[in-house]
Each structure stands twice: as structure tokens, then as C-alpha cells.
Motif scaffolding. Structure first.
Motif, PDB file in Angstrom:
ATOM      1  N   GLN A  85       0.883  -1.161   0.000  1.00  0.00           N
ATOM      2  CA  GLN A  85       0.000   0.000   0.000  1.00  0.00           C
ATOM      3  C   GLN A  85       0.920   1.211   0.000  1.00  0.00           C
ATOM      4  O   GLN A  85       1.413   1.609   1.042  1.00  0.00           O
ATOM      5  N   PHE A  86       1.205   1.730  -1.179  1.00  0.00           N
ATOM      6  CA  PHE A  86       2.186   2.786  -1.323  1.00  0.00           C
ATOM      7  C   PHE A  86       1.638   4.172  -1.016  1.00  0.00           C
ATOM      8  O   PHE A  86       2.299   5.158  -1.237  1.00  0.00           O
ATOM      9  N   GLY A  87       0.456   4.274  -0.544  1.00  0.00           N
ATOM     10  CA  GLY A  87      -0.122   5.585  -0.265  1.00  0.00           C
ATOM     11  C   GLY A  87      -1.516   5.644  -0.826  1.00  0.00           C
ATOM     12  O   GLY A  87      -2.333   4.787  -0.581  1.00  0.00           O
ATOM     13  N   LYS A  88      -1.766   6.661  -1.617  1.00  0.00           N
ATOM     14  CA  LYS A  88      -3.087   6.855  -2.201  1.00  0.00           C
ATOM     15  C   LYS A  88      -3.390   5.758  -3.205  1.00  0.00           C
ATOM     16  O   LYS A  88      -2.519   5.205  -3.845  1.00  0.00           O
ATOM     17  N   GLY A  89      -4.651   5.475  -3.362  1.00  0.00           N
ATOM     18  CA  GLY A  89      -5.049   4.555  -4.421  1.00  0.00           C
ATOM     19  C   GLY A  89      -5.102   3.101  -3.994  1.00  0.00           C
ATOM     20  O   GLY A  89      -5.067   2.761  -2.817  1.00  0.00           O
ATOM     21  N   MET A  90      -5.181   2.263  -5.010  1.00  0.00           N
ATOM     22  CA  MET A  90      -5.358   0.828  -4.815  1.00  0.00           C
ATOM     23  C   MET A  90      -4.065   0.168  -4.342  1.00  0.00           C
ATOM     24  O   MET A  90      -2.973   0.675  -4.576  1.00  0.00           O
ATOM     25  N   ALA A  91      -4.230  -0.978  -3.726  1.00  0.00           N
ATOM     26  CA  ALA A  91      -3.077  -1.785  -3.345  1.00  0.00           C
ATOM     27  C   ALA A  91      -2.309  -2.185  -4.601  1.00  0.00           C
ATOM     28  O   ALA A  91      -2.887  -2.357  -5.670  1.00  0.00           O
ATOM     29  N   GLN A  92      -1.021  -2.313  -4.446  1.00  0.00           N
ATOM     30  CA  GLN A  92      -0.147  -2.765  -5.520  1.00  0.00           C
ATOM     31  C   GLN A  92       0.414  -4.125  -5.124  1.00  0.00           C
ATOM     32  O   GLN A  92       0.595  -4.412  -3.931  1.00  0.00           O
ATOM     33  N   TYR A  93       0.690  -4.938  -6.107  1.00  0.00           N
ATOM     34  CA  TYR A  93       1.216  -6.279  -5.872  1.00  0.00           C
ATOM     35  C   TYR A  93       2.469  -6.464  -6.716  1.00  0.00           C
ATOM     36  O   TYR A  93       2.689  -5.749  -7.690  1.00  0.00           O
ATOM     37  N   GLU A  94       3.273  -7.450  -6.327  1.00  0.00           N
ATOM     38  CA  GLU A  94       4.417  -7.840  -7.142  1.00  0.00           C
ATOM     39  C   GLU A  94       4.709  -9.310  -6.886  1.00  0.00           C
ATOM     40  O   GLU A  94       4.408  -9.847  -5.816  1.00  0.00           O
ATOM     41  N   GLU A  95       5.283  -9.952  -7.879  1.00  0.00           N
ATOM     42  CA  GLU A  95       5.681 -11.339  -7.701  1.00  0.00           C
ATOM     43  C   GLU A  95       6.770 -11.398  -6.643  1.00  0.00           C
ATOM     44  O   GLU A  95       7.500 -10.429  -6.445  1.00  0.00           O
ATOM     45  N   SER A  96       6.892 -12.530  -5.957  1.00  0.00           N
ATOM     46  CA  SER A  96       7.881 -12.588  -4.889  1.00  0.00           C
ATOM     47  C   SER A  96       8.695 -13.874  -4.847  1.00  0.00           C
ATOM     48  O   SER A  96       9.648 -13.960  -4.096  1.00  0.00           O
ATOM     49  N   TYR A  97       8.360 -14.859  -5.630  1.00  0.00           N
ATOM     50  CA  TYR A  97       9.017 -16.159  -5.476  1.00  0.00           C
ATOM     51  C   TYR A  97      10.496 -16.133  -5.829  1.00  0.00           C
ATOM     52  O   TYR A  97      11.304 -16.752  -5.163  1.00  0.00           O
ATOM     53  N   PHE A  98      10.894 -15.428  -6.852  1.00  0.00           N
ATOM     54  CA  PHE A  98      12.283 -15.421  -7.285  1.00  0.00           C
ATOM     55  C   PHE A  98      13.028 -14.166  -6.840  1.00  0.00           C
ATOM     56  O   PHE A  98      14.146 -13.931  -7.266  1.00  0.00           O
ATOM     57  N   PHE A  99      12.423 -13.354  -5.994  1.00  0.00           N
ATOM     58  CA  PHE A  99      13.014 -12.077  -5.650  1.00  0.00           C
ATOM     59  C   PHE A  99      13.522 -12.042  -4.224  1.00  0.00           C
ATOM     60  O   PHE A  99      12.888 -12.532  -3.310  1.00  0.00           O
ATOM     61  N   GLN A 101      14.617  -9.908  -0.802  1.00  0.00           N
ATOM     62  CA  GLN A 101      13.979  -8.811  -0.078  1.00  0.00           C
ATOM     63  C   GLN A 101      14.495  -7.489  -0.640  1.00  0.00           C
ATOM     64  O   GLN A 101      15.678  -7.336  -0.907  1.00  0.00           O
ATOM     65  N   HIS A 102      13.602  -6.561  -0.819  1.00  0.00           N
ATOM     66  CA  HIS A 102      13.975  -5.226  -1.238  1.00  0.00           C
ATOM     67  C   HIS A 102      12.975  -4.248  -0.641  1.00  0.00           C
ATOM     68  O   HIS A 102      11.947  -4.645  -0.110  1.00  0.00           O
ATOM     69  N   ASP A 103      13.313  -2.991  -0.698  1.00  0.00           N
ATOM     70  CA  ASP A 103      12.468  -1.959  -0.126  1.00  0.00           C
ATOM     71  C   ASP A 103      12.089  -0.961  -1.215  1.00  0.00           C
ATOM     72  O   ASP A 103      12.516  -1.110  -2.360  1.00  0.00           O
ATOM     73  N   HIS A 104      11.286   0.015  -0.846  1.00  0.00           N
ATOM     74  CA  HIS A 104      10.700   0.900  -1.850  1.00  0.00           C
ATOM     75  C   HIS A 104      10.816   2.366  -1.460  1.00  0.00           C
ATOM     76  O   HIS A 104      10.667   2.717  -0.293  1.00  0.00           O
ATOM     77  N   ILE A 105      11.037   3.179  -2.476  1.00  0.00           N
ATOM     78  CA  ILE A 105      10.955   4.630  -2.353  1.00  0.00           C
ATOM     79  C   ILE A 105       9.776   5.048  -3.218  1.00  0.00           C
ATOM     80  O   ILE A 105       9.705   4.694  -4.393  1.00  0.00           O
ATOM     81  N   ARG A 114      10.290   3.225  -6.739  1.00  0.00           N
ATOM     82  CA  ARG A 114      11.623   2.689  -7.035  1.00  0.00           C
ATOM     83  C   ARG A 114      11.977   1.633  -6.002  1.00  0.00           C
ATOM     84  O   ARG A 114      11.687   1.789  -4.823  1.00  0.00           O
ATOM     85  N   GLU A 115      12.624   0.586  -6.461  1.00  0.00           N
ATOM     86  CA  GLU A 115      13.051  -0.484  -5.571  1.00  0.00           C
ATOM     87  C   GLU A 115      14.539  -0.349  -5.282  1.00  0.00           C
ATOM     88  O   GLU A 115      15.300   0.101  -6.131  1.00  0.00           O
ATOM     89  N   PHE A 116      14.929  -0.745  -4.076  1.00  0.00           N
ATOM     90  CA  PHE A 116      16.346  -0.757  -3.735  1.00  0.00           C
ATOM     91  C   PHE A 116      16.591  -1.827  -2.674  1.00  0.00           C
ATOM     92  O   PHE A 116      15.680  -2.266  -1.972  1.00  0.00           O
ATOM     93  N   CYS A 117      17.829  -2.245  -2.590  1.00  0.00           N
ATOM     94  CA  CYS A 117      18.234  -3.196  -1.560  1.00  0.00           C
ATOM     95  C   CYS A 117      19.428  -2.580  -0.835  1.00  0.00           C
ATOM     96  O   CYS A 117      20.419  -2.217  -1.459  1.00  0.00           O
ATOM     97  N   TYR A 118      19.284  -2.436   0.455  1.00  0.00           N
ATOM     98  CA  TYR A 118      20.340  -1.843   1.266  1.00  0.00           C
ATOM     99  C   TYR A 118      20.726  -2.856   2.335  1.00  0.00           C
ATOM    100  O   TYR A 118      19.911  -3.185   3.209  1.00  0.00           O
ATOM    101  N   PRO A 119      21.935  -3.395   2.261  1.00  0.00           N
ATOM    102  CA  PRO A 119      22.339  -4.475   3.174  1.00  0.00           C
ATOM    103  C   PRO A 119      22.185  -4.150   4.661  1.00  0.00           C
ATOM    104  O   PRO A 119      21.917  -5.035   5.462  1.00  0.00           O
ATOM    105  N   ARG A 120      22.317  -2.898   5.045  1.00  0.00           N
ATOM    106  CA  ARG A 120      22.195  -2.555   6.468  1.00  0.00           C
ATOM    107  C   ARG A 120      20.799  -2.854   6.998  1.00  0.00           C
ATOM    108  O   ARG A 120      20.640  -3.192   8.164  1.00  0.00           O
ATOM    109  N   ILE A 121      19.788  -2.733   6.152  1.00  0.00           N
ATOM    110  CA  ILE A 121      18.432  -3.066   6.596  1.00  0.00           C
ATOM    111  C   ILE A 121      18.350  -4.547   6.934  1.00  0.00           C
ATOM    112  O   ILE A 121      17.757  -4.948   7.930  1.00  0.00           O
ATOM    113  N   GLN A 122      18.997  -5.382   6.111  1.00  0.00           N
ATOM    114  CA  GLN A 122      19.023  -6.817   6.396  1.00  0.00           C
ATOM    115  C   GLN A 122      19.801  -7.105   7.678  1.00  0.00           C
ATOM    116  O   GLN A 122      19.439  -7.997   8.444  1.00  0.00           O
TER     117      GLN A 122
END
Length: 151
Positions: A85-99, A101-105, A114-122
Motif C-alpha cells: 500500500q504505497f499511499g493513495k489509491g489501490m493496493a499494488q502487488y508484485e511477484e515474490s518467489y524469485f526475488f 527482499q527489497h524496499d521501496h521509495i 523505485r526499488e532498492f536493496c540496502y544491506p544494512r536493513i538486512q
């Protein structure tokens, strides 16, 4: 289908996972469910129910939005998609089986995600697990931002 990474082996893997999930829960493998799964894994980015509905109809599947919502719950429960739920509007989905963990801006001035992966979060996740003796199943840091405007 859009992705270059959409290939028979990849689709066969996610279909096996989903069919096993359906069997374990006493649910039927229907052409609509398999079509939804294939379409989801062909979409290159985040999607909403309307986009999935449009794509399925363009591929000859007459399926209601209610059916899509009900089946998205199955895909979520089986671990094959993630919901955002990125804010306003409808829920967004994405495939997850081959991905991984990443986060979003979320750029609120343009609606771009935008997607990003920052090792410190892990590392933070791992520290939390070790400190509290738990397993973090998921996390959801969303960063909301706007483009910098030059003065």
C-alpha cells in the motif's frame, strides 16, 4: 507476456508451488487461476487489480474483479506475491518467489515507485531476530520522497 525472464522453467516452478498449495488446501487448479499466475509473473513491475484484470481480458479470459481479488489472497497466502500500500489509491502487488527482499521509495510528486536493496536493513533485521529470539517474517520500510527542486 512481457519479461525476458519469463521462461518455461520459471513458470513451471511457480505453477508447481501454487498447485501444491491448492492441493494442500483442498482447492481446485482452475484455468483462471493458472492464467492469473502466468500473467502476474509476466508483469515487469508492481501492478494493481485493474491492470491484471485488463491484461487477462486482453488474453481472452472473462474473469471478474471479485474473482481476481479472491485469488490474489491465495497467491499472497502461498507466498507467490507481495502486497503493498504505497499511499493513495489501490493496493499494488508484485511477484515474490524469485526475488530477494527489497524496499521501496515512493516519489509522491510523480507516483513513481523505485526499488532498492540496502544491506544494512538486512543486518538490522538479523540483529532484531538474534536479540529477541524471533524470526522476522517480513518488514515494510517505505520511504516517501519528492524530487529535489533547484532553487
Amino acid at each position: 507476456m512481457d519479461k525476458e525472464t519469463t521462461n518455461p522453467e520459471r513458470l513451471e516452478t511457480v505453477e508447481k508451488v501454487f498447485v501444491s498449495f491448492l492441493f494442500l488446501h483442498g482447492l481446485r487448479k482452475t484455468p483462471e487461476r493458472i492464467a492469473m499466475l502466468k500473467e502476474i509473473y509476466a508483469i515487469e513491475s508492481h501492478f494493481d487489480v485493474d491492470e491484471l484484470h485488463f491484461r487477462l481480458r486482453n488474453n481472452g479470459f472473462r474473469i471478474s474483479r471479485a474473482t481476481i481479488y479472491n485469488n490474489l489472497d491465495l497467491f499472497l497466502e502461498s507466498g507467490l506475491i507481495r502486497k503493498h500500500q504505497f499511499g493513495k489509491g489501490m493496493a499494488q502487488y508484485e511477484e515474490s518467489y524469485f526475488f530477494d527482499q527489497h524496499d521501496h521509495i515512493i516519489l509522491t510528486d510523480t507516483g513513481e515507485v523505485r526499488e532498492f536493496c540496502y544491506p544494512r536493513i538486512q543486518n538490522i533485521k538479523k540483529t532484531i531476530e538474534e536479540t529477541f529470539g524471533i524470526v522476522v517474517d517480513s518488514h515494510s520500510p517505505y520511504f516517501y520522497a519528492t524530487h529535489k527542486h533547484k532553487p
